[in-house]
Each structure stands twice: as C-alpha cells, then as structure tokens.
Design an enzyme around this catalytic site. Structure first.
Site, mmCIF file in Angstrom:
data_model
loop_
_atom_site.group_PDB
_atom_site.id
_atom_site.type_symbol
_atom_site.label_atom_id
_atom_site.label_comp_id
_atom_site.label_asym_id
_atom_site.label_seq_id
_atom_site.Cartn_x
_atom_site.Cartn_y
_atom_site.Cartn_z
ATOM 1 N N LYS A 176 6.090 -10.440 2.535
ATOM 2 C CA LYS A 176 5.116 -11.398 3.365
ATOM 3 C C LYS A 176 4.993 -12.883 2.506
ATOM 4 O O LYS A 176 4.085 -13.428 2.662
ATOM 5 C CB LYS A 176 3.807 -11.091 3.266
ATOM 6 C CG LYS A 176 3.548 -9.530 4.080
ATOM 7 C CD LYS A 176 2.097 -8.961 3.994
ATOM 8 C CE LYS A 176 2.042 -8.009 2.766
ATOM 9 N NZ LYS A 176 0.644 -7.166 2.559
ATOM 10 N N ASP A 207 -3.087 -1.058 1.161
ATOM 11 C CA ASP A 207 -3.890 -1.446 2.164
ATOM 12 C C ASP A 207 -3.931 -0.122 3.277
ATOM 13 O O ASP A 207 -4.991 0.399 3.726
ATOM 14 C CB ASP A 207 -3.830 -2.614 2.733
ATOM 15 C CG ASP A 207 -2.611 -3.262 3.308
ATOM 16 O OD1 ASP A 207 -1.562 -2.127 3.050
ATOM 17 O OD2 ASP A 207 -2.481 -4.338 3.796
HETATM 18 C C1 GLC Z 1 3.729 -5.195 3.781
HETATM 19 C C2 GLC Z 1 3.595 -4.706 2.340
HETATM 20 C C3 GLC Z 1 3.188 -3.470 2.658
HETATM 21 C C4 GLC Z 1 1.664 -3.757 3.254
HETATM 22 C C5 GLC Z 1 1.876 -3.980 4.708
HETATM 23 C C6 GLC Z 1 0.418 -4.485 5.334
HETATM 24 O O1 GLC Z 1 4.556 -4.551 4.773
HETATM 25 O O2 GLC Z 1 5.019 -4.570 1.803
HETATM 26 O O3 GLC Z 1 2.855 -2.945 1.506
HETATM 27 O O4 GLC Z 1 1.035 -2.191 3.550
HETATM 28 O O5 GLC Z 1 2.369 -5.420 4.209
HETATM 29 O O6 GLC Z 1 -0.323 -5.249 4.610
#
Ligand code: GLC
Length: 433
Positions: free
Chosen positions: A159, A195
């Site tokens: 991200k 999360d």
């Molecule tokens: C990205 C992260 C993951 C997280 C997701 C949603 O894919 O790698 O760990 O759960 O974003 O925030």
C-alpha cells in the site's frame, strides 16, 4: 496504449470485454485460489502467504477496557475499547492521526517514534484513568510473519509504504522500543493482529458463526479459521494472489508501482488502485480522441499518477461528481456518460473478484456449502461505493446458486481496531491463568 476503437461506444465495449470476469472465469479463479491456498499452507511456493495469526476466538464474555492501535494506511488511530460481555463492544475515546508522507517513506525508526508520540499524547490527553496499566492490541495491517500472539516480523511493505529498516524486524519490538524511549510505561502490548483478523474476531465476539474476515478499503485481504491445521485463524494475504488475467492497464499500473509483480489481486481490486486504473483508461481514450475530444486541457487533468481516486469514481457512480475536482471546469454530457461507464466497468470487476475470493474461502471450509457463513467486512469500498455490495452478492448467487443464502456479509465497522482489543483481552487472560 490504445483501444483501436472507432467511437466512444465501441471503446467502452472493448474495455468492458477486457475487464470482464464472467461465471466461467470465476470457476477457474476458485480452483486456482484453492491450489494456491493448499501450497501456501504446506509452506510451498505460493502467492498466498497463509500466515498463522495465533489469535484465538473469544468467548464473548471477556470484560474490561483495552487499547487498540490501528495502523494500516496513511491514517492511524488509537482507541479505548470497552468490552461489556454478551458480545457487546463499546468504542470510547478515539484519536485519529494522519502520517506525513515523508514518514511513510522515510526511516522506520521515525515511523515508530511518530506512532509512540501520538500514543503518548493520547494518554496525556486525560482520556484514560491514571495509575492503571492498559493491555493494548496492535493492528498492523501489512504482511507479517507472526511468531507468536505478540511478535512478528514484517515480510514486505504494501500500500505504498516503504519506511526503511522495518522489513525483517519484529514490529512489536520496534513499537515497544519507541514507547520506552518516550517513557510510556502504562501500556503493555498483548497482541499483534492483521486488520482482517481484528475484523473477524470483533464479529466473533458477538456471533459464533462468523468465519471469514475481509477488508475492502485502501488495500484488500481476508482471513478464516483453518480447521485442518490448528483451528487458528489464517491471514491469507490474498492481495498478493497472482493467478488472474491482467488487462494492459493493470500491466502498466504494476510496472510503474513500487512493488512490481506483487499484490496483483490488490492492484485490481482495492481502493488505492481503482482510481489509477481509471486514470490510465481515461488517458488512452483521450489520446484516441474518444474522450474530451474538444478539450485541449483534458490530458493534463489526468497526467499525474494517482491523481484520480476511487472516491471520485464513487461520486461519478453516485451522480455527485464535481468536474472541477479534475481541473476540468466543465464537461460535455457525452464525456460524463463515458466516465460513468468506465467507473462502472472497473468497480464491477473489483467487486466480482472480491466476491469470487470470498466464495473460495467459504467453499474451502465447507465444499458443499451446507452451513451458514457470516463474513465480517470492513473498508470504504464495501461500505460506501454505490452498488458494490450488490455486485458481490450477485456473483455469490451465480457461483453458489441455491446455497448462496448461506453466505451473509456483515459490515463490521472499526472491527480492525475493536477486534485487536478483543484479541488482547483473550491473550491477557491466557497469560493470567
Ligand atoms: C494489504 C496488507 C494486508 C492488509 C490489507 C488490508 O494487503 O498487505 O496485510 O490486511 O492491505 O488493509
């Protein structure tokens, strides 16, 4: 990049074909997803990391006030969460902070110092009772190889994060180190959670039949309880799933990203990338004079990477789009209609891919789909994008037919934070016994 179309309508047909994800594609997707899940669980080569989260399901009767620190995007929050038993969660004092870009892409040490300083400010603000030690659940929403309920090393940033010196390090130790430097002694970090795991566990506090947690926001990912191994929740890191057909726009986006070849599913589905796909499609149509043909300024409005957002797509779908937000002060009706269709094509593929991945996790747990599966979902795409939920439900119907009713989606707002508090409560009670 061109579509070699003769008219805007022809171009939209071609784009729609390119982004199509039909029922036959979905079946193939689910088989490939299951293959990758199996490989990942066996520790083999797989785009699905299938990480053991160490989180245990709550009984629903855990009580008390816990803190949650929720870091997963450019904003993070500190929350005081009160567990009242009988599945009831009350969110108390909450503070949100935005992390400056130079910290996100700077030094890891600065990132953790910044987080600890805000945690310190939260305590000093008088929002908590003094002279108490608080157990904290740390939601860290990136791929982490967990080594225990409160330890884990960052595998890679996703991200758009790139803070240096964090990959390969234990993120709880980094947080605790920064807290110590700032003399924050009244908090003990009891749990580290993704999360998705927080979201699922938050829902489990009230509902025993919740067995999938999904995030559809800036990023995307999901978890589920893996009964074949330990009964513990597995964080799939499905954002990195790579067995999917990419359009030429996806390829360009991936190539220019800071993690080419990685997070391909996330790049086709999540909020961080939808606007960028839209921008690339818009540029190709502008170059072919099929969009904004009469405006010389149009190209410059779409030239800056990531300048068009999923929120703007959402407002196109809602009919509240403000042309000025693109520096195009006005827009012909035909151009507006083409933009609305583009947003629909791109968001529909996203919702269908996400739903296919949810179906994969449900079928993995229950191949004949005989039981009820509550899917806890959080994230603004799911919550706010017009028609997104409906599109997901439609796909579930196409794939599961008469059994589709066994899957129900439940928005679990703030689950990533409240769930971390629940996980911390379960972990703290285990330490105490
Ligand atoms: C990205 C992260 C993951 C997280 C997701 C949603 O894919 O790698 O760990 O759960 O974003 O925030």
């Amino acid at each position: 990049m061109t579509t070699t179309a003769k008219s805007p309508k022809d171009a939209l047909d071609k784009i729609s074909e390119e982004f199509a994800f039909n029922t036959k594609d979905v079946k193939e997707f689910i088989s490939l997803f299951h293959l990758e899940m199996a490989r990942g669980l066996e520790g083999g080569q797989s785009s699905l990391k299938m990480i053991d989260s160490f989180a245990r399901r709550p009984s629903g009767s855990e009580l008390g006030t816990y803190l949650a620190l929720d870091l997963g995007g450019t904003n993070f929050r500190v929350m005081a969460v009160n567990l009242r038993g009988k599945g009831e969660i009350h969110v108390g004092a909450t503070s949100r902070y935005s992390i400056p870009k130079d910290i996100i892409t700077g030094k890891g040490e600065d990132l953790f110092n910044f987080i600890a300083s805000k945690l310190g400010a939260f305590i000093e603000s008088g929002k908590l009772a003094k002279d108490k030690t608080y157990a904290l659940g740390f939601t860290f929403s990136f791929p982490v190889k967990q080594t225990g309920i409160k330890s884990g090393t960052l595998i890679a940033w996703t991200k758009g994060f790139s803070a240096e010196g964090v990959v390969g390090k234990d993120v709880v130790a980094l947080l605790e180190g920064a807290m110590k430097k700032q003399n924050i002694n009244c908090i003990s970090v009891e749990a580290l959670a993704n999360d998705t795991v927080g979201t699922m566990i938050a829902k489990c506090y009230a509902r025993k039949d919740c067995d999938i947690g999904v995030i559809l926001g800036t990023g995307t990912n999901a978890c589920y309880p893996e009964s074949r191994i330990s009964g513990l929740t597995v964080n799939t890191e499905w954002g990195n799933f790579n067995k999917l057909r990419q359009t030429k726009f996806d390829l360009v986006l991936d190539d220019a990203s800071n993690n080419p070849g990685l997070q391909l599913f996330e790049k086709a589905v999540s909020g961080m990338y939808l606007g960028e796909i839209f921008r690339l499609v818009a540029l190709s149509l502008i170059d072919e004079k099929l969009l904004f043909a009469s405006s010389k300024l149009a190209r410059s409005a779409f030239e800056v990477p990531y300048s068009f957002t999923s929120e703007q797509m959402s407002s196109l779908a809602e009919g509240t789009f403000d042309a000025k937000s693109t520096s195009l002060s006005q827009m012909a009706d035909e151009d507006f209609a083409v933009m609305v269709s583009m947003a629909k094509i791109i968001s529909t593929r996203s919702a269908r891919l996400a739903a296919a991945a949810v179906a994969s996790l449900a079928l993995w747990q229950d191949p004949k789909m005989l039981q009820k599966h509550v899917v806890a979902v959080d994230g603004s795409l799911y919550e706010k994008y017009p028609g997104y939920k409906q599109e997901m439900t439609r796909l579930i119907g196409e794939v599961l037919g008469g059994h589709a009713g066994n899957i129900s989606f439940e928005l679990t707002k703030d689950g990533s934070g409240t769930g971390a508090a629940v996980i911390a409560a379960v972990a703290a009670s285990e330490h105490a016994t």
